[in-house]
Design an enzyme around this catalytic site. Structure first.
Site, PDB file in Angstrom:
ATOM      1  N   HIS A 198       0.312  10.894  -1.858  1.00 53.91           N
ATOM      2  CA  HIS A 198      -0.951  10.692  -1.153  1.00 53.91           C
ATOM      3  C   HIS A 198      -1.351  11.937  -0.380  1.00 53.91           C
ATOM      4  O   HIS A 198      -2.430  12.481  -0.561  1.00 53.91           O
ATOM      5  CB  HIS A 198      -0.850   9.484  -0.210  1.00 53.91           C
ATOM      6  CG  HIS A 198      -2.165   9.079   0.375  1.00 53.91           C
ATOM      7  ND1 HIS A 198      -2.831   9.837   1.322  1.00 53.91           N
ATOM      8  CD2 HIS A 198      -2.955   7.997   0.147  1.00 53.91           C
ATOM      9  CE1 HIS A 198      -3.967   9.239   1.642  1.00 53.91           C
ATOM     10  NE2 HIS A 198      -4.063   8.126   0.948  1.00 53.91           N
TER      11      HIS A 198
ATOM     12  N   HIS B 194       0.814  -1.217   0.000  1.00 50.55           N
ATOM     13  CA  HIS B 194       0.000   0.000   0.000  1.00 50.55           C
ATOM     14  C   HIS B 194       0.848   1.269   0.000  1.00 50.55           C
ATOM     15  O   HIS B 194       1.828   1.358   0.717  1.00 50.55           O
ATOM     16  CB  HIS B 194      -0.903  -0.027   1.243  1.00 50.55           C
ATOM     17  CG  HIS B 194      -1.776   1.169   1.386  1.00 50.55           C
ATOM     18  ND1 HIS B 194      -1.757   1.983   2.496  1.00 50.55           N
ATOM     19  CD2 HIS B 194      -2.709   1.689   0.548  1.00 50.55           C
ATOM     20  CE1 HIS B 194      -2.645   2.951   2.345  1.00 50.55           C
ATOM     21  NE2 HIS B 194      -3.228   2.802   1.173  1.00 50.55           N
TER      22      HIS B 194
END
Length: 276
Positions: free
Chosen positions: A41, A5
């Site tokens: 992100h 991830h």
């Protein structure tokens, strides 16, 4: 598929694969003109993770190409799938087609090397918003116009917004998608997974296994605990997204799961529904 991830810095490709991931997920942020700009992100992100690692998107693609091109000194044989988590919520709906077009051009040049011995990994375009389905159309039409429609054989899709599965089916219909469908379900690791539960993941698995389903693979995110890993495997998902690939690898080695699951290789077609 053990899916690492938030792999947004180039050095993390090696780090996650060495921990046992055969797949990575990378965030892609866009500028105001719908150009993919950074692998980034930002805050907030998963607990116990640094949210602000980044690269320029095209630099990341070049490094990813090296990591997935046989014969390259940076090559990882077991890295076979890459999920691009497309942060299109910063865009207007009418920019989705352009985002797909620009994404395709970037991948064609910097990852697929214009169709000349580029990276071999399968790619999943993960879109957070059902109304951005035209990103798929823009991507597909651009590869066709650039003379490389065959590269769509390496591309699959995911709508990651935890929407109603019937609504997801409608969005694919509008985009003209009839296969290569991954369905994600999940929640950040900051919230205990039992609060969300696996009901929708199980619904996606039921669709996958039905004779008239549209889903080929189901993955669950973000799983860092052994107990949740076991629950996800018991629900028969195809992939688990994690910050700790070694935890998932350990559980897969337990006697209860060893005989039933194995780590996917390049020969496992990620667009084919697995028949027991």
């Amino acid at each position: 598929w053990i899916m690492g991830h938030m792999v947004n810095a180039i050095y993390q490709i090696d780090e996650f694969v060495n921990l046992g991931a055969n797949s990575i997920e990378t965030d892609v942020s866009f500028d105001d003109s719908a150009n993919p700009e950074y692998t980034y992100h930002g805050v907030p992100c998963d607990c116990r993770r640094w949210c602000k690692k980044w690269e320029y998107f095209n630099n990341f693609l070049k490094a990813l190409r090296e990591a997935t091109t046989p014969g390259d000194s940076k090559y990882h044989e077991k890295l076979v799938l890459v999920v691009f988590d497309l942060k299109t919520n910063s865009l207007y709906d009418h920019q989705a087609y352009d985002a797909g077009k620009k994404l395709a051009k970037n991948l064609l040049q910097h990852y697929w090397n214009n169709g000349n011995n580029g990276g071999r990994a399968y790619i999943v375009l993960s879109i957070p918003n059902l109304s951005h389905y035209k990103l798929i159309t823009g991507f597909k039409e651009t590869l066709k116009n650039e003379g490389h429609p065959e590269l769509m054989e390496k591309v699959g899709f995911d709508f990651s917004g935890n929407d109603n599965i019937d609504q997801v089916a409608k969005a694919y219909k509008k985009a003209g998608v009839t296969g290569h469908v991954w369905q994600s379900d999940g929640i950040t690791n900051c919230i205990a997974s039992f609060i969300r539960g696996l009901d929708r993941a199980k619904e996606a698995v039921a669709n996958r296994d039905s004779s008239n389903g549209f889903i080929n693979k189901v993955y669950y995110w973000t799983v860092d605990k052994r107990a949740t890993t076991r629950e996800a495997l018991d629900a028969e998902v195809d992939g688990i997204m994690t910050n700790d690939p070694d935890v998932i690898a350990d559980v897969l080695n337990e006697s209860a799961y060893k005989a039933k699951f194995r780590i996917a290789t390049y020969d496992d077609n990620p667009w084919e529904t697995f028949k027991k």
